[in-house]
Design an enzyme around this catalytic site. Sequence first.
Site, PDB file in Angstrom:
ATOM      1  N   ASP A 148       0.791  -1.132  -0.054  1.00 52.30           N
ATOM      2  CA  ASP A 148      -0.058   0.060  -0.098  1.00 52.30           C
ATOM      3  C   ASP A 148       0.784   1.296  -0.091  1.00 52.30           C
ATOM      4  O   ASP A 148       1.817   1.288   0.796  1.00 52.30           O
ATOM      5  CB  ASP A 148      -0.945  -0.096   1.232  1.00 52.30           C
ATOM      6  CG  ASP A 148      -1.970   1.103   1.253  1.00 52.30           C
ATOM      7  OD1 ASP A 148      -2.634   1.143   0.422  1.00 52.30           O
ATOM      8  OD2 ASP A 148      -2.001   1.874   1.985  1.00 52.30           O
ATOM      9  N   GLU A 151       2.147  -0.615  -4.991  1.00 58.09           N
ATOM     10  CA  GLU A 151       1.134   0.618  -5.322  1.00 58.09           C
ATOM     11  C   GLU A 151       1.942   1.987  -5.328  1.00 58.09           C
ATOM     12  O   GLU A 151       2.210   2.407  -4.177  1.00 58.09           O
ATOM     13  CB  GLU A 151       0.021   0.656  -4.290  1.00 58.09           C
ATOM     14  CG  GLU A 151      -1.049   1.628  -4.893  1.00 58.09           C
ATOM     15  CD  GLU A 151      -1.860   2.518  -3.869  1.00 58.09           C
ATOM     16  OE1 GLU A 151      -2.677   3.235  -4.239  1.00 58.09           O
ATOM     17  OE2 GLU A 151      -1.460   2.271  -2.704  1.00 58.09           O
TER      18      GLU A 151
HETATM   19  C1  GLC Z   1      -4.055   2.986  -0.687  1.00 54.71           C
HETATM   20  C2  GLC Z   1      -5.177   2.365  -0.673  1.00 54.71           C
HETATM   21  C3  GLC Z   1      -6.553   3.110  -0.381  1.00 54.71           C
HETATM   22  C4  GLC Z   1      -6.029   3.720   0.970  1.00 54.71           C
HETATM   23  C5  GLC Z   1      -4.882   4.409   0.948  1.00 54.71           C
HETATM   24  C6  GLC Z   1      -4.629   4.656   2.354  1.00 54.71           C
HETATM   25  O1  GLC Z   1      -4.119   4.049  -1.847  1.00 54.71           O
HETATM   26  O2  GLC Z   1      -5.475   1.783  -1.964  1.00 54.71           O
HETATM   27  O3  GLC Z   1      -7.829   2.623  -0.441  1.00 54.71           O
HETATM   28  O4  GLC Z   1      -7.258   4.540   1.176  1.00 54.71           O
HETATM   29  O5  GLC Z   1      -3.602   3.681   0.456  1.00 54.71           O
HETATM   30  O6  GLC Z   1      -4.038   3.374   3.081  1.00 54.71           O
END
Ligand code: GLC
Length: 550
Positions: free
Chosen positions: A211, A273
């Site tokens: 994440d 991500e």
């Molecule tokens: C990432 C997740 C999202 C979340 C954020 C904070 O972008 O995909 O859903 O709100 O991180 O953890």
Amino acid sequence: MPPAEKSPWWKHAVIYQVYIRSFADSDGDGVGDVSGIRSRLPYLKNLGVDALWINPWYPSPMVDAGYDVADYREVDPLFGKLDDAKALIEEAHEAGLRIILDIVPNHTSDQHAWFKDAIVSGPGSEARGRYWFRPGQGENGELPPNDWQSTMGGPAWTRVTEADGTPGEWYLHLFSAEQPDLNWSNSQVRAEFLDILRFWFDLGVDGFRIDVAMALAKDPALPDLGTGPAGEAVGLGSVPVHPHWDRDEVQDIYREWRAVADSYPGDRLFVAEAWVLDSARYQRYLAPGVLHTAFNFGFLTCDWDADQLRTSITKSLREHETLESDPTWVLSNHDVVRHLSRYGRREKSAAGPLQRYESPLDLRLGTRRARAAVFLTLALPGSAYIYQGEELGLWEVEDIPEALLQDPIWERSGHTERGRDGARVPLPWRGTQSPFGFSPDHSRAPWLPQPAEWAEYTVECQEADSRSMLSLYRTLLRIRAERNVWEGADLAWIDGEDGLLAFSRGPFVCAVNLTDHAMPCPVEGKLVAASNKFDGLTLAADSAVWLETS
Ligand code: GLC
Ligand code: MG
């Protein structure tokens, strides 16, 4: 375990994103759970995917749908028990499906034992050193330590009340106030996460989605960011060295993680991500000894436009030429407007994650384009991600009543951004009315309301219809797996009219017409699959084919 393969499985896998709270609810509380996933493994197997990425299932106050983790080694009672998770991992493996968990290292929940300890332990304590606590500015510390903004709206700092009841230090949170950022220059933080990775690897998980992978490192001086020319917050890529996005130090963290993954048998996977669009910066995450793969957000943010997509695909292929890593192709996830709804508009600016639209959705247009789009993503070299529900042709639910919105973005933006709930509505499985088999009959209502129109979009309905989106996904996934043709062969572009996107990989050809008019198909060949009727010569508007040439 699945059989040994010649190249790591993740290089060509199709990975299905299970948004757990909206996938399948086994106990009738209106929220999806681990046993729900277990009960649908046959569905996933039958769909033809290789692996599941499951959004966070850890104990959490659920302020940000589980991205506020209170304990990284347990399962939230809302979703089940740790034993259910163990059973799921085992059953998935028996079915030949791999399991990828979601790890949230940038921040914990404010209910995590470490943060609670930090609050009571006071300024200067070891416990506060694991987070970013600082005195405020101004005469009485009444102003935040710097000007950083939360991605969810408002300042990235919240002031705490100290044990003696007086207003005290501030702590950093790049997301909601309930998601305090961890201090990754702290050795305890680093050691703890290595141990968390081992905990789940020991239980057999095959990898992790990381994440906000580009957020972990911060400039310890915490300098002001300033504002852009129009007074706007300064984002990633707009300053040469950003104090909290995509700093060089993050790769050092992932090198340690990679060593842990490499110490386990089998090919364990990390997928980042990382919203990093600059090629050189992006490549750093995938350098030898760092991470295996990262989501391709450049591709995701393209309009339905041949030139944009070609440029983006070429860029991705080039970025990966010199890397061990292979590209990933992704069109939707739980944070962005579903691609059927992005493409189902005549207006173009379909890209932004929290996009709003002037025009209403044209469902037929969106569906046509979404059908053509999956031909493209499944034919490109690398791995592909499917976000649950796209195989059913689901759209973004844009009319959830305001009183039912759950995403913290809605509150934090002062009711100016509706947030991401529209992409998170529970799946329709069977029957003619909500909950459409998402929960057992006579359960609590699903946590977000399902549109009545989904009666025609249930799995049950679509299984009975060979022209449905579900049948199309199953067919294409079966072909991709059976023929094995997409592994290895290089991509060569094929010329054609404006608005055509066509390429070959060995004897296989994928041709997509992204315009609103018919055009000649650029090559002749044996038809493998078509997104709608195909006479062998003409590609209809917004349609795609796979062909085989000899
Ligand atoms: C990432 C997740 C999202 C979340 C954020 C904070 O972008 O995909 O859903 O709100 O991180 O953890
Ligand atoms: Mg449930």
